[in-house]
Motif scaffolding. Structure first.
Motif, PDB file in Angstrom:
ATOM      1  N   THR A 113      -4.379   1.442   6.273  1.00 19.03           N
ATOM      2  CA  THR A 113      -4.342   2.360   4.996  1.00 19.03           C
ATOM      3  C   THR A 113      -5.649   2.928   4.603  1.00 19.03           C
ATOM      4  N   GLY A 139       0.700  -1.286   0.015  1.00 23.20           N
ATOM      5  CA  GLY A 139      -0.154  -0.075  -0.008  1.00 23.20           C
ATOM      6  C   GLY A 139       0.687   1.132  -0.053  1.00 23.20           C
ATOM      7  N   SER A 140       0.278   2.403   0.230  1.00 19.58           N
ATOM      8  CA  SER A 140       0.854   3.536   0.094  1.00 19.58           C
ATOM      9  C   SER A 140       0.214   4.796   0.845  1.00 19.58           C
ATOM     10  N   PHE A 141       1.044   5.793   1.590  1.00 21.74           N
ATOM     11  CA  PHE A 141       0.471   6.644   2.375  1.00 21.74           C
ATOM     12  C   PHE A 141       1.462   7.828   2.623  1.00 21.74           C
ATOM     13  N   ASN A 157      -5.442   5.914   7.235  1.00 24.81           N
ATOM     14  CA  ASN A 157      -3.854   6.594   7.312  1.00 24.81           C
ATOM     15  C   ASN A 157      -3.539   6.620   8.762  1.00 24.81           C
ATOM     16  N   SER A 189      -3.734  10.677   2.620  1.00 21.14           N
ATOM     17  CA  SER A 189      -3.852   9.635   1.453  1.00 21.14           C
ATOM     18  C   SER A 189      -2.778   9.797   0.428  1.00 21.14           C
TER      19      SER A 189
END
Length: 402
Positions: free
Chosen positions: A120, A93-95, A123, A140
């Motif tokens: 996620t 994932g990403s944040f 967040n 986000s």
């Protein structure tokens, strides 16, 4: 009594930690070295401006995929990415995390495993270290701007990391800070059929590096702004085995490293004809110890006029006399430096700080100074050129009253 208190304290910390863990739900978990993360974030932080057009650009972007963490920082014109292999990873994932709080959180940690637990969906981020836990609310990653990759109409070349690093280090100081002539504010990469030239000038001084190993069937060039040039200089390794790939089009460039990349917008415009200002006939040639000349310049500069910093060099047989004077304060200085010189007796004036910068950015023990006459630019070269390169620095003279 002390032992009992220590046991109670340890039990309490264990209880709080277990309770905190049960109450926290995460969708992604990964572990990495705290010192590695701190070092990479410190390098990336130089990309971020103090004031940004988008608030999200005040954050680092974290992306986890295939057991690798990719960190990104951007100011909307320049972007830097670096990759870190994770020791443990569960999920992808990403944040985004605000840069100030992230830097503060990791810079005081000793070397140890640092575990991130991230939800996620909202967040929420938890960073677990040896003796404690940080909790941070992130942002986000969907709002983080991503540049378009260069896929069409580009020129590509490769260069060793050491060669690029040393040439940037040697060249950046000669760039200008001129809002009216933006083309002078960057480093010029001029790819030719027989070599690549890396050039910078501010009108008073110029650096030209020739790299013979880099060639192109079709000549191409670009002007790299000073900021990404400095970013690259700071992250490149001094390794002849590491290869950097350079891709550039009309507006953008990418420098692809084994563990990351730097992308940037280029300066548009036509760079000055640098070859035309290099004197080709310089009959008066001086060979001098670089450090001895630097020391003499440092000692006479304080006695020169603060506004001009004019230093006079008077050449005679195997001798240079450096002198300076400030008429307003009735101060003066002169010093003799031994050299190899058999040309005509002559005097020429240079700005002391500029001469010092040039000498400081050369590496050889001895330098060669080539002069034609007091009204033409002086050419300074290292006695020993780097392998496969030709380094030349040029300094414009100043008018002497006598």
């Amino acid at each position: 009594m002390l032992r009992n208190n220590a046991r109670i304290s340890l039990s309490l910390r264990k209880y709080v930690k277990e309770t905190y863990t049960k109450a926290y739900q995460f969708t992604m978990r990964f572990t990495l070295s705290s010192s590695t993360l701190s070092g990479r974030l410190g390098a990336l932080a130089k990309v971020i401006n103090s004031k940004n057009s988008l608030s999200i650009l005040e954050s680092f972007l974290f992306e986890i995929k295939n057991g690798t963490l990719t960190l990104t920082a951007s100011d909307n014109a320049n972007m830097m990415k670096c990759n870190i292999a994770l020791s443990e990873c569960d999920g992808e994932g990403s944040f985004c995390v605000p840069n100030r709080i992230m830097l503060t959180a990791v810079k005081e940690l000793a070397e140890q495993p640092l575990t991130f637990e991230v939800d996620t969906n909202d967040n929420n981020i938890r960073m677990i270290y040896q003796n404690g836990v940080y909790r941070i609310v992130g942002q986000s990653a969907d709002d983080y701007p991503q540049p378009q990759p260069i896929t069409q109409g580009f020129t590509e070349t490769t260069i060793t990391s050491k060669t690029l690093a040393t040439n940037l280090q040697r060249t950046i100081f000669a760039t200008a800070d001129d809002e009216l002539r933006m083309i002078m504010n960057g480093v010029f990469f001029d790819l030719k059929k027989d070599c690549m030239n890396i050039v910078a000038t501010d009108g008073r001084k110029m650096v030209r590096n020739v790299i013979f190993a880099n060639k192109a069937e079709q000549p191409a060039s670009f002007i790299l702004p000073k900021k990404p040039a400095a970013l690259l200089r700071n992250v490149l390794s001094m390794d002849d085995e590491t290869i950097v790939t350079i891709k550039f089009s009309g507006e953008n460039a990418e420098f692809i490293l084994p563990d990351g990349m730097v992308s940037c917008r280029l300066i548009e415009g036509r760079f000055p004809n640098y070859a035309a200002v290099i004197p080709t006939d310089n009959p008066n040639v001086i060979t001098v110890d670089r450090r001895a000349l630097m020391g003499a310049v440092k000692r006479v500069i304080p006695f020169a006029s603060e506004s001009t910093q004019l230093i006079k060099l008077r050449m005679s047989l195997n001798n240079i006399e450096l002198s300076s004077e400030d008429v307003d304060f009735a101060t003066s200085a002169y010093e003799d430096v031994v050299c190899e010189y058999g040309g005509v007796n002559m005097s020429i004036g240079f700005r002391g700080s500029t001469l010092l910068e040039i000498l400081n950015n050369l590496e050889s023990e001895d330098v060669v100074i080539e002069l034609a006459d007091p009204s033409r630019a002086g050419v300074i070269r290292p006695c020993e050129q780097p392998e496969g390169q030709d380094v030349l620095m040029l300094i414009m003279p100043m008018l002497l009253n006598d």
